[in-house]
Write a protein that holds these residues in place. Structure first.
Motif, PDB file in Angstrom:
ATOM      1  N   LYS A 172      33.307  38.094  36.715  1.00  0.00           N
ATOM      2  CA  LYS A 172      34.233  39.035  37.339  1.00  0.00           C
ATOM      3  C   LYS A 172      35.623  38.644  36.865  1.00  0.00           C
ATOM      4  N   ILE A 173      36.337  39.584  36.259  1.00  0.00           N
ATOM      5  CA  ILE A 173      37.651  39.258  35.733  1.00  0.00           C
ATOM      6  C   ILE A 173      38.683  40.284  36.202  1.00  0.00           C
ATOM      7  N   ALA A 174      39.928  39.855  36.217  1.00  0.00           N
ATOM      8  CA  ALA A 174      41.048  40.751  36.475  1.00  0.00           C
ATOM      9  C   ALA A 174      41.761  41.013  35.151  1.00  0.00           C
ATOM     10  N   GLU A 196      32.147  43.028  35.138  1.00  0.00           N
ATOM     11  CA  GLU A 196      32.910  43.565  36.260  1.00  0.00           C
ATOM     12  C   GLU A 196      34.390  43.251  36.068  1.00  0.00           C
ATOM     13  N   HIS A 197      35.237  44.261  36.293  1.00  0.00           N
ATOM     14  CA  HIS A 197      36.673  44.031  36.082  1.00  0.00           C
ATOM     15  C   HIS A 197      37.505  44.805  37.100  1.00  0.00           C
ATOM     16  N   VAL A 228      43.412  37.717  40.935  1.00  0.00           N
ATOM     17  CA  VAL A 228      42.354  36.740  40.668  1.00  0.00           C
ATOM     18  C   VAL A 228      41.968  36.006  41.944  1.00  0.00           C
ATOM     19  N   HIS A 231      40.303  38.434  44.761  1.00  0.00           N
ATOM     20  CA  HIS A 231      38.977  38.973  44.441  1.00  0.00           C
ATOM     21  C   HIS A 231      37.997  37.895  43.967  1.00  0.00           C
ATOM     22  N   CYS A 233      38.008  36.085  41.207  1.00  0.00           N
ATOM     23  CA  CYS A 233      37.661  36.305  39.803  1.00  0.00           C
ATOM     24  C   CYS A 233      37.477  34.977  39.067  1.00  0.00           C
ATOM     25  N   ASP A 234      36.699  35.033  38.002  1.00  0.00           N
ATOM     26  CA  ASP A 234      36.497  33.850  37.168  1.00  0.00           C
ATOM     27  C   ASP A 234      37.723  33.545  36.318  1.00  0.00           C
ATOM     28  N   GLY A 236      41.670  35.688  34.644  1.00  0.00           N
ATOM     29  CA  GLY A 236      42.460  36.895  34.495  1.00  0.00           C
ATOM     30  C   GLY A 236      43.005  37.006  33.089  1.00  0.00           C
ATOM     31  N   GLU A 251      40.669  30.474  37.295  1.00  0.00           N
ATOM     32  CA  GLU A 251      40.180  30.932  38.612  1.00  0.00           C
ATOM     33  C   GLU A 251      41.127  30.590  39.753  1.00  0.00           C
TER      34      GLU A 251
END
Length: 462
Positions: A172-174, A196-197, A228, A231, A233-234, A236, A251
Motif C-alpha cells: 500500500k503506497i501513497a 493499492e495506492h 503515509v 493510512h 502505507c509501506d 510514499g 513507513e
C-alpha cells in the motif's frame, strides 16, 4: 532579428526563464530555428516534441512545430507528456532529436527547453551554439517536413508494466503527483500492477495549486508524510513538475534522500551484475561510494546535472546513476535517462520482496549513519561565483585533498565539505558530511570562513 535574447537563460544543460519575459513568441522563433538547423546539420530526419501543462507551453510548442517542420523534419508531436516520456519517445522509436517544453520544478510563470540530438541531451557549448545561431538568425528552410500527432502514454506504461517484477508482498503506497506530469502515468502503472495506492495531486495543473512541485524541498512532502502515517502505507512516492525527479518517504514518513535511494538500487543491481559501475554525483554521501565498493561494485563520481551525469553513465558503461536531487538513471534494463516513474517501479520491485513482517526501512538498516547538512545556498553573483570556487580550490589544495570535478569537494579526516557554483542560479551550493555533529560544525566553519572571504574579495574587484 527583432527579438532581444536574454543570454542568461542559456544555462549549463537547458534553456530556462520567465515565459512572458524571456520566452516570448518573438524570442522563441530564432531559438527554434537555430535548433532545427542544428538537427539538420547532425543528419537528423525526425524529432519528437512534448510539452508540460504550463499556460505558456502550447504557444511555445506551436513555434517549434512550425520551425522544425519548415526545416524539412518529420515532427512527432507527443502532446502533453512528462520529460521522461519525451526521452522514451526519442529512445524507443530512435528519433533524431527531441524538444521538451518545460521548466521542470520551477514556479508556474517560468518555462524552458530541454533539447536532444538523437538521444543525447545537449549541454554546455552546444547550448551556447543554439544561442549564437539564434543571435545570427540562422534558419534552414526545406520541403518535406510534416507534423504527426502521436500518443505514447499507453505504450510507455505497457513497457514498464511488462518489465516490472513485482514480488509476493502486497503493498500500500501513497503517491503525491505534485500536479506535475507524472500523475497520469504513475496511477495507470500502479493500477496495472495491482498495487493499492492513495493519490494526492495527481491531476496535472500548470499553476501547481497545492505545493511547489519539487520533492527535494522537504516542506513539499508534508501531505505525503501525513498520508503515509494515516493510512499505514509501506512508503510514499513524490514527483516533480516534469517527472524526472523522485522523492521517497518510508513507513514512518522519514525522507530517503537521493544518495540513499541509489544505495537501495545499487545493492540489487550488484547482486545480478557483480562489478557493475555505478555513478553518484559530488553532493552524494561518502557512504554511497563505500557501500558500492563493499558490495563489489565500481563507484564513479560525476558532476551535478542531468546532462553531465548521463554522459558519465554512457562514457563509463555504468548501469546506474543517481543524484541527491532525485534524478535516477537506469541503464540496467532501461534506456539510461532519468525517469521518476521508472525509478518508482524499480523501488516497488524491491519493496515487494521485503518480508511481510519487515518495514520498508529495513532496506537501509545496515547502512552506516552519518551527520550531514542539507544543501546550503549562498547568494553570489553569476559574474563572481566561479571565481569564488577557484579561490576556494586554491586555498584548500595546499592544505587538504580536494576533488575538483565540480567545484571543490574538500576532504577532512572524517568527512568532507563541498562548495560549487550552481548551474542555474546566482548562488553557491554547499554541503557537509561528518561522523559527529562537532566535526560537522568544525568543517563547515572552516570552509565558510574561506568562502566568505573569497566572495568579499570578488565583490571588491568588480
Amino acid at each position: 532579428m527583432s527579438a532581444t535574447l536574454n543570454p542568461n537563460i542559456f544555462r549549463a544543460y537547458d534553456i530556462r526563464g520567465v515565459a512572458e519575459r524571456d520566452l516570448t513568441t518573438e524570442s522563441v522563433v530564432p531559438i527554434a530555428n537555430s535548433f532545427a538547423a542544428m538537427l539538420v546539420d547532425a543528419g537528423s530526419r525526425d524529432v519528437a516534441l512534448g510539452r508540460d501543462v504550463r499556460a505558456s507551453s502550447p504557444r511555445i510548442a506551436e513555434v517549434f512545430r512550425q520551425a522544425l517542420s519548415s526545416a524539412g523534419l518529420q515532427v512527432y508531436d507527443l502532446g502533453i507528456v512528462s520529460t521522461p516520456m519525451l526521452y522514451y519517445g526519442v529512445s524507443r522509436f530512435q528519433r533524431g532529436g527531441g524538444v521538451m517544453i518545460t521548466a521542470s520544478h520551477n514556479p508556474s510563470p517560468d518555462n524552458g527547453l530541454k533539447l536532444l540530438i538523437n538521444d543525447v541531451a545537449i549541454s554546455g557549448d552546444r547550448i551556447q551554439e543554439i544561442y549564437q545561431g539564434a543571435q545570427a538568425g540562422r534558419k534552414i528552410v526545406a520541403d518535406g517536413g510534416a507534423v504527426h500527432t502521436t500518443d505514447i502514454l499507453d505504450t510507455y506504461v505497457t513497457e514498464l508494466t511488462e518489465q516490472a517484477c513485482i514480488g509476493p508482498r502486497a503493498l500500500k503506497i501513497a503517491v503525491d503527483g505534485g500536479n506535475g506530469m507524472s500523475g497520469p502515468s504513475i496511477t495507470r502503472l500502479l493500477d496495472r500492477l495491482g498495487i493499492e495506492h492513495i493519490d494526492l495531486y495527481c491531476d496535472p495543473d500548470g499553476d501547481f495549486p497545492n505545493h511547489h512541485p519539487d520533492p527535494t524541498q522537504i516542506d513539499t512532502l508534508v501531505d505525503l508524510q501525513r498520508t503515509v502515517l494515516e493510512h499505514g502505507c509501506d512508503l510514499g512516492l513524490a514527483f516533480d513538475g516534469d517527472g524526472d525527479r523522485i522523492g521517497v518517504v518510508d513507513e514512518e514518513g522519514r525522507v530517503i534522500h537521493g544518495d540513499r535511494l541509489v544505495i537501495i538500487y545499487a545493492r540489487e543491481i550488484l547482486k545480478e551484475v557483480p562489478g557493475a559501475r555505478i555513478v553518484g554525483e559530488v553532493k552524494c554521501s561518502d557512504t554511497l561510494f563505500s557501500m558500492i565498493e563493499k558490495w563489489g561494485g565500481d563507484p564513479i563520481m560525476s558532476r551535478v546535472g542531468h546532462s553531465f551525469i548521463k554522459a558519465t553513465l554512457r562514457e563509463n558503461g555504468a548501469l546506474l546513476a543517481g543524484e541527491m536531487s532525485g534524478h535516477m538513471f537506469f541503464k540496467h534494463r532501461y534506456y539510461g535517462f532519468d525517469d521518476a516513474v521508472y525509478a518508482a517501479m524499480r523501488l516497488l520491485e524491491i519493496a515487494s520482496n521485503v518480508p511481510e513482517d519487515a518495514p520498508f526501512s529495513t532496506l537501509l538498516a545496515d547502512v552506516p549513519d552519518t551527520v550531514t547538512t542539507p544543501e546550503i545556498r549562498v547568494d553570489c553573483p553569476d559574474i563572481s561565483k566561479f571565481g569564488v570556487v577557484d579561490s576556494v580550490v586554491s586555498h584548500f589544495r595546499a592544505l587538504r585533498p580536494v576533488e575538483d570535478i565540480d567545484g571543490a569537494r574538500i576532504r577532512f579526516e572524517n568527512g568532507w565539505g563541498l562548495v560549487r557554483a550552481s548551474n542555474t542560479q546566482p548562488v553557491l551550493v554547499l554541503r557537509f558530511e561528518a561522523t559527529t555533529d562537532a566535526e560537522l560544525n568544525a568543517y563547515q566553519s572552516e570552509i565558510m570562513e574561506v568562502v566568505t572571504a573569497a566572495i568579499s574579495a570578488c565583490d571588491d574587484s568588480v
